[in-house]
Write an enzyme that holds these catalytic residues in place. Structure first.
Site, PDB file in Angstrom:
ATOM      1  N   LYS A  35     -22.270  -8.299  -5.733  1.00 34.79           N
ATOM      2  CA  LYS A  35     -21.818  -7.004  -6.270  1.00 34.79           C
ATOM      3  C   LYS A  35     -22.094  -6.934  -7.777  1.00 34.79           C
ATOM      4  CE  LYS A  35     -17.177  -8.921  -6.716  1.00 34.79           C
ATOM      5  NZ  LYS A  35     -15.845  -9.027  -6.088  1.00 34.79           N
ATOM      6  N   ARG A 134      -3.389  -5.647  -2.887  1.00 31.27           N
ATOM      7  CA  ARG A 134      -4.450  -4.776  -3.384  1.00 31.27           C
ATOM      8  C   ARG A 134      -4.954  -3.970  -2.196  1.00 31.27           C
ATOM      9  NH1 ARG A 134      -8.956  -7.845  -6.919  1.00 31.27           N
ATOM     10  NH2 ARG A 134      -9.552  -8.307  -4.786  1.00 31.27           N
ATOM     11  N   TYR A 263     -17.860  -6.121 -41.172  1.00 32.17           N
ATOM     12  CA  TYR A 263     -16.893  -5.016 -41.131  1.00 32.17           C
ATOM     13  C   TYR A 263     -15.474  -5.539 -41.274  1.00 32.17           C
ATOM     14  CZ  TYR A 263     -20.384  -1.640 -39.414  1.00 32.17           C
ATOM     15  OH  TYR A 263     -21.455  -0.806 -39.284  1.00 32.17           O
ATOM     16  N   MET A 311     -22.553  -3.614 -33.767  1.00 30.30           N
ATOM     17  CA  MET A 311     -23.216  -3.047 -32.599  1.00 30.30           C
ATOM     18  C   MET A 311     -24.489  -3.812 -32.234  1.00 30.30           C
ATOM     19  SD  MET A 311     -24.599   0.810 -31.823  1.00 30.30           S
ATOM     20  CE  MET A 311     -23.030   1.624 -31.608  1.00 30.30           C
TER      21      MET A 311
END
Ligand SMILES: *Cc1c(COP(=O)(O)O)cnc(C)c1O
Length: 366
Positions: A35, A134, A263, A311
């Site tokens: 998956k 679930r 940053y 990024m």
């Protein structure tokens, strides 16, 4: 020159991992879970290594039909089943099997037009909720569902069904399961399983830690890709990394003690330091929340993340490492730096990092 980031995929490592899992689980069927585009590895790149699997398990119907077009002939199981009549039609047309986890899905199966079963006779996996809460039939609902499914499959000469459940805690050290042990879940399933049916319980963690509880069909995912479900390390389990995420140093900075990097000026140079700027950022799938100190392999030596991941770039403290220059090879995770280790620093699991490798990263055979 193109941007140097790339994900290298080693299909022979994947084949090795399958062999390792099968050796620990002899006489069982190995249904490899592919998956999420093979846990982020991209199906087309891993397919050559999957030959040893007895079946594949997947969620996405479009990817399952793609597998058939790629020539995969053995069983394919849809882990969340079909969502409407059109999907059942497509599933039968492509010889797909499926899981059912509630009464509505069971009724849809029972009411399939009989002529549609002339195309393919599916094996149905009935999912049991043994305490994870679930998906699945509760132990109270299961007996009726089992009788109804058995009646239907005998009437249509479909293969023996599989009673299936999923472990909540097979990855934990003994005694940390909050009362829901793999043994308890296994007992709940076996108490309900008709003698003629098969069982399917084991994920990677059970296949490696509790093979006796994994059932007739085990469903390894993460271990197939060479990462560990826990609690031990991938190399302890004899697994080999399938994906290595590589890039290069694209700039170097020399900063004085007391200068800051990136940053938010998060990282403070404790001494005169060399910072390697590398071509990988959160838009490539590297976790932005990775803290200072997260390991990065540069030129075969261990550097440490220094400053916030941006990024397209990351900054790594390479002070004292030898021969780091622009163009030096970098491994973010893979053969020399286990993805589990990077995930541990970033407060997540390997699954999330592997699945997150972004579409802009090119894939290559390693
Ligand atoms: C994803 C999945 C697995 C594989 O789990 P791993 O921890 O990756 O081995 C097995 N069974 C089901 C139903 C799943 O959804």
């Amino acid at each position: 020159m193109s941007r140097p980031i790339r994900a290298l995929i080693d299909a022979s490592a994947l084949a090795h991992n399958l062999r390792t899992l099968k050796l620990q689980n002899p006489d069982k069927l190995c249904m490899a879970v592919v998956k999420a585009d093979a846990y982020g590895h991209r199906l087309n790149w891993v397919l050559p290594g999957l030959e040893g699997a007895d079946a594949l398990a997947i969620l996405e119907l479009n990817k399952a039909t793609e597998l058939r077009r790629s020539g995969w002939k053995k069983p394919i199981v849809l882990l969340e089943g079909c969502f409407n009549a059109e999907e059942f039609r497509i599933a039968l047309e492509h010889r797909l099997d499926w899981v059912i986890h509630n009464r509505a899905q069971l009724d849809q199966v029972i009411n399939l037009p009989p002529q549609s079963l002339a195309i393919y006779k599916p094996r149905v996996f009935l999912k049991l909720n043994t305490g994870m809460n679930r998906l699945g039939f509760t132990p109270a609902q299961a007996p009726t569902a089992i009788v109804d499914l058995e009646q239907w499959r005998l009437a249509h000469a479909c293969p023996v069904p599989v009673l299936m459940t999923h472990f909540a805690n097979a990855d934990l050290p003994d005694g940390q399961d909050n009362g829901l042990s793999p043994q308890l879940q296994h007992q709940s399933l076996m108490a309900l399983k008709p003698e003629s049916w098969m069982s399917s319980l084991g994920n990677s963690a059970a296949a490696l830690n509790w093979p006796a509880l994994a059932g007739d069909v085990f469903r390894p995912g993460i271990a197939v890709y060479g990462a560990s479900p826990g609690p031990r390390s991938a190399s302890d389990y004899g697994l080999q990394a399938v994906m290595s995420l590589h890039t290069e140093v694209i700039a170097l900075q020399h900063v004085q003690a007391g200068e800051r990097v990136g940053y938010g000026s998060r990282w403070l140079a404790p001494q005169a330091s060399t910072i390697a700027v590398i071509a990988c950022g959160y838009a490539d799938g590297y976790p932005r929340h990775a803290p200072d100190g997260t390991p990065v392999m540069i030129q075969g030596q261990l550097g440490r993340l220094a400053g916030r991941v941006s990024m397209d770039m990351m900054t790594v403290d390479v002070t004292g490492l030898s021969q780091v220059t622009v163009g030096s090879p970098v491994e973010l995770w893979g053969k020399s730096l286990p993805v589990d280790e990077v995930a541990g620093h970033a407060g997540t699991i390997s699954y999330e990092l592997l699945c997150a490798v972004a579409p802009r990263v090119p894939f290559r055979k390693s």
